[in-house]
Scaffold this motif. Structure first.
Motif, PDB file in Angstrom:
ATOM      1  N   ALA A  68      54.113  54.495  78.695  1.00 30.62           N
ATOM      2  CA  ALA A  68      53.715  55.628  78.887  1.00 30.62           C
ATOM      3  C   ALA A  68      53.721  56.480  77.447  1.00 30.62           C
ATOM      4  CB  ALA A  68      54.780  56.735  79.728  1.00 30.62           C
ATOM      5  N   GLY A  69      54.418  56.120  76.168  1.00 33.16           N
ATOM      6  CA  GLY A  69      54.317  56.585  75.062  1.00 33.16           C
ATOM      7  C   GLY A  69      52.936  56.561  74.130  1.00 33.16           C
ATOM      8  N   PHE A  70      52.175  55.558  75.057  1.00 33.79           N
ATOM      9  CA  PHE A  70      51.012  55.272  74.301  1.00 33.79           C
ATOM     10  C   PHE A  70      49.960  56.459  74.670  1.00 33.79           C
ATOM     11  CE2 PHE A  70      52.695  51.047  73.864  1.00 33.79           C
ATOM     12  CZ  PHE A  70      52.227  50.742  72.403  1.00 33.79           C
ATOM     13  N   GLY A  71      50.323  56.974  75.779  1.00 37.09           N
ATOM     14  CA  GLY A  71      49.618  58.449  76.035  1.00 37.09           C
ATOM     15  C   GLY A  71      49.293  59.517  75.360  1.00 37.09           C
ATOM     16  N   PHE A  72      50.589  59.469  74.487  1.00 39.76           N
ATOM     17  CA  PHE A  72      50.859  60.465  73.297  1.00 39.76           C
ATOM     18  C   PHE A  72      50.097  60.270  72.211  1.00 39.76           C
ATOM     19  CE2 PHE A  72      54.603  61.487  76.735  1.00 39.76           C
ATOM     20  CZ  PHE A  72      54.113  62.492  76.821  1.00 39.76           C
ATOM     21  N   ASN A  73      49.999  58.715  72.083  1.00 38.99           N
ATOM     22  CA  ASN A  73      49.554  58.071  70.794  1.00 38.99           C
ATOM     23  C   ASN A  73      50.974  58.096  69.916  1.00 38.99           C
ATOM     24  OD1 ASN A  73      46.976  57.542  71.336  1.00 38.99           O
ATOM     25  ND2 ASN A  73      46.286  59.680  70.717  1.00 38.99           N
ATOM     26  N   CYS A 132      36.625  53.391  80.940  1.00 37.55           N
ATOM     27  CA  CYS A 132      35.788  54.563  80.674  1.00 37.55           C
ATOM     28  C   CYS A 132      36.062  55.040  79.241  1.00 37.55           C
ATOM     29  CB  CYS A 132      36.065  55.676  81.564  1.00 37.55           C
ATOM     30  SG  CYS A 132      35.641  55.436  83.226  1.00 37.55           S
ATOM     31  N   HIS A 133      36.783  54.328  78.374  1.00 35.36           N
ATOM     32  CA  HIS A 133      37.223  54.527  76.954  1.00 35.36           C
ATOM     33  C   HIS A 133      38.027  55.830  76.869  1.00 35.36           C
ATOM     34  CE1 HIS A 133      34.654  51.257  75.627  1.00 35.36           C
ATOM     35  NE2 HIS A 133      33.584  51.649  76.728  1.00 35.36           N
ATOM     36  N   ARG A 134      38.877  56.222  77.891  1.00 37.13           N
ATOM     37  CA  ARG A 134      39.487  57.360  77.819  1.00 37.13           C
ATOM     38  C   ARG A 134      41.019  57.186  77.632  1.00 37.13           C
ATOM     39  NH1 ARG A 134      37.617  61.479  82.539  1.00 37.13           N
ATOM     40  NH2 ARG A 134      39.389  62.682  81.423  1.00 37.13           N
ATOM     41  N   THR A 135      41.856  57.911  76.970  1.00 42.38           N
ATOM     42  CA  THR A 135      43.156  57.886  76.856  1.00 42.38           C
ATOM     43  C   THR A 135      43.977  58.087  78.195  1.00 42.38           C
ATOM     44  OG1 THR A 135      43.042  58.099  74.523  1.00 42.38           O
ATOM     45  CG2 THR A 135      45.349  58.234  75.498  1.00 42.38           C
ATOM     46  N   PRO A 136      44.635  57.323  78.987  1.00 35.27           N
ATOM     47  CA  PRO A 136      45.141  58.102  80.192  1.00 35.27           C
ATOM     48  C   PRO A 136      46.513  58.863  79.967  1.00 35.27           C
ATOM     49  CG  PRO A 136      44.967  55.368  80.073  1.00 35.27           C
ATOM     50  CD  PRO A 136      44.632  55.889  78.589  1.00 35.27           C
ATOM     51  N   TYR A 155      48.513  53.996  68.863  1.00 36.54           N
ATOM     52  CA  TYR A 155      47.434  54.588  69.416  1.00 36.54           C
ATOM     53  C   TYR A 155      47.139  53.774  70.883  1.00 36.54           C
ATOM     54  CZ  TYR A 155      46.481  58.454  66.375  1.00 36.54           C
ATOM     55  OH  TYR A 155      46.748  59.496  65.587  1.00 36.54           O
ATOM     56  N   HIS A 156      46.850  54.536  71.930  1.00 36.50           N
ATOM     57  CA  HIS A 156      46.246  53.742  73.092  1.00 36.50           C
ATOM     58  C   HIS A 156      45.255  52.872  72.724  1.00 36.50           C
ATOM     59  CE1 HIS A 156      43.786  53.345  76.734  1.00 36.50           C
ATOM     60  NE2 HIS A 156      45.001  53.230  77.403  1.00 36.50           N
ATOM     61  N   ILE A 202      58.518  46.789  70.817  1.00 39.35           N
ATOM     62  CA  ILE A 202      59.570  46.917  71.860  1.00 39.35           C
ATOM     63  C   ILE A 202      58.912  47.054  73.145  1.00 39.35           C
ATOM     64  CG2 ILE A 202      59.573  49.412  71.720  1.00 39.35           C
ATOM     65  CD1 ILE A 202      62.679  47.045  72.316  1.00 39.35           C
ATOM     66  N   THR A 203      57.539  47.516  73.291  1.00 37.55           N
ATOM     67  CA  THR A 203      56.910  47.441  74.715  1.00 37.55           C
ATOM     68  C   THR A 203      56.424  46.035  74.955  1.00 37.55           C
ATOM     69  OG1 THR A 203      55.929  49.765  74.129  1.00 37.55           O
ATOM     70  CG2 THR A 203      54.943  48.612  75.943  1.00 37.55           C
ATOM     71  N   ALA A 204      55.825  45.474  73.999  1.00 38.48           N
ATOM     72  CA  ALA A 204      55.603  43.767  74.154  1.00 38.48           C
ATOM     73  C   ALA A 204      56.731  43.259  74.498  1.00 38.48           C
ATOM     74  CB  ALA A 204      54.864  43.455  72.866  1.00 38.48           C
ATOM     75  N   PHE A 205      58.009  43.314  73.913  1.00 37.31           N
ATOM     76  CA  PHE A 205      58.990  42.664  74.157  1.00 37.31           C
ATOM     77  C   PHE A 205      59.545  42.842  75.790  1.00 37.31           C
ATOM     78  CE2 PHE A 205      63.866  42.416  74.679  1.00 37.31           C
ATOM     79  CZ  PHE A 205      63.946  41.335  74.125  1.00 37.31           C
ATOM     80  N   TRP A 206      59.667  44.026  76.074  1.00 37.39           N
ATOM     81  CA  TRP A 206      60.057  44.166  77.258  1.00 37.39           C
ATOM     82  C   TRP A 206      59.019  43.675  78.503  1.00 37.39           C
ATOM     83  CZ3 TRP A 206      64.926  44.620  77.778  1.00 37.39           C
ATOM     84  CH2 TRP A 206      65.480  45.601  76.981  1.00 37.39           C
ATOM     85  N   CYS A 207      57.769  43.808  78.168  1.00 39.65           N
ATOM     86  CA  CYS A 207      56.873  43.472  79.178  1.00 39.65           C
ATOM     87  C   CYS A 207      56.855  41.853  79.121  1.00 39.65           C
ATOM     88  CB  CYS A 207      55.385  43.763  78.550  1.00 39.65           C
ATOM     89  SG  CYS A 207      55.141  45.584  78.822  1.00 39.65           S
TER      90      CYS A 207
END
Length: 292
Positions: free
Chosen positions: A200-205, A146-150, A75-76, A211-216
Motif C-alpha cells: 500500500a505504501g507504493f500508492g503514496f510513492n 492502464c499505467h495509473r498509480t493505484p 515509486y509504484h 522489506i516488501t520483497a522480503f515479506w512477500c
C-alpha cells in the motif's frame, strides 16, 4: 569483481522459489501423514519437524540476503509493470479470493467461533471482506495495465481482510494445544498480511522495496508449506493458492524491477511552505513612555 559475483548469486536465489515451495510442501505432507498424531503430538523418532524448522530459518535468511542488495525504489511505476503475465496472475489471484470466500457462505462453523458478539461479527463479515479484497486486487491489476498509480486504499482493504482472517483463524488455532498443527499457517498469515500492508505504501510513492520483497517472498514459502494443511478444506485451499499466486507475483516484480530508472529526488520545501518568521512590522510597538 567479488561484490558483483556476490550480487549475481544473491539475485538468482529467488529463481529457486519452486524448489523452496515444493520442498516445504513435501516435507509438511510427510509430517502430517507419518509423524503427527491426532492430538498434534509427535510420534517417537520423528525428525521432520527439525527439517522444517531448519528450512524456516535458512530460506528467510536467503531472502533477507537477496533483498539486502536491492536498490531503493519508492515509486509504484518503478516496481509494478503493465506486463500481461503479471497482470493476469493478479487477476487470477483476485478471482480466486472471491471464489474461495463465496464457498464459505452457508458453512457450519464450530461452536467455539461464536463465543462473543465480536467473534460472531468477525466470522460473518470475513467472506464479504474477502470478496472486497479480491475486487481490490483485480482493480490494482487493471490500474497497473492502464499505467495509473493505484490508490493505496486498495491494498489497505486487502490488509484489513488479512487481519480479520488471521484473527478468525487464530480463534481456531487457540483451541489446539500443539503448535505443530498451525505454526506454518500462522507464519504464512503474518507474512502475507505484512507484505500487502507494505505494498500500500507504493500508492503514496513512499514504498519500501526491500522489506516488501522480503515479506512477500516469505509469504510464498510459508503459504506453500501451509497448502498441505488445507488439502481437505476446499475454500481454505483456494484462498491459500490465491494468496500464494499474489505473493509470488508481487515478490518477483519487486525483486527484478528495473534498477536503471532514476526516480525523482524528494523536493526541498519551497520558501512559501516554510513557516513565516515574525517580522519587525508584526511585532507589537515598543513602549517608550517614561517610567515613574
Amino acid at each position: 569483481m567479488k561484490e558483483n559475483l556476490k550480487e549475481q548469486i544473491l539475485k538468482k536465489l529467488p529463481f529457486l522459489f519452486p524448489i523452496y515451495v515444493f520442498a516445504g510442501l513435501f516435507f509438511r505432507c510427510y509430517q502430517l501423514k507419518n509423524e503427527l498424531l491426532f492430538d498434534g503430538s509427535l510420534v517417537e523418532g520423528a525428525y521432520m519437524h527439525r527439517v522444517l524448522i531448519a528450512l524456516s530459518l535458512i530460506v528467510p535468511l536467503a531472502f533477507a540476503l537477496s533483498c539486502w542488495t536491492l536498490k531503493k525504489l519508492r515509486y509504484h511505476s518503478s516496481c509494478f509493470t503493465d506486463n500481461g503475465v503479471w497482470v493476469s496472475l493478479q487477476i487470477i489471484a483476485g478471482v480466486g479470493l472471491i471464489g474461495s470466500n463465496l464457498l464459505q457462505f452457508g458453512q457450519e462453523l464450530p461452536p467455539f467461533f461464536m463465543v462473543t458478539r465480536m467473534s460472531t461479527l468477525l466470522v460473518e463479515s470475513l467472506p464479504w471482506l474477502g470478496i472486497a479484497a479480491g475486487l481490490c486486487v483485480i482493480a490494482f491489476a487493471i490500474l497497473c495495465k492502464c499505467h495509473r498509480t493505484p490508490s493505496p486504499l486498495l491494498y489497505m482493504l486487502v490488509s484489513i481482510y488479512l487481519v480479520v482472517r488471521l484473527i478468525v483463524r487464530f480463534q481456531n488455532w487457540n483451541t489446539d494445544p500443539s503448535i505443530h498443527d498451525y505454526a506454518y499457517e500462522l507464519l504464512a498469515a503474518i507474512c502475507t498480511m505484512l507484505g500487502c500492508f507494505q505494498i500500500a505504501g507504493f500508492g503514496f510513492n513512499k514504498g519500501k522495496r526491500a522489506i516488501t520483497a522480503f515479506w512477500c517472498s516469505c509469504a510464498v514459502f510459508f503459504t506453500g508449506i501451509s497448502l498441505a494443511d488445507a488439502l481437505e478444506d476446499l475454500p481454505e485451499l483456494c484462498a491459500l493458492l490465491s494468496l500464494l499466486i499474489l505473493s509470488f507475483t508481487m515478490a518477483i516484480q519487486l525483486l527484478y524491477a528495473r534498477e536503471d530508472i532514476e526516480e525523482p529526488a524528494e523536493e526541498a520545501p519551497s520558501a512559501k511552505d516554510l513557516p513565516e518568521e515574525d517580522t519587525p512590522a508584526d511585532l507589537p510597538p515598543e513602549d517608550h513612555s517614561p517610567e515613574f
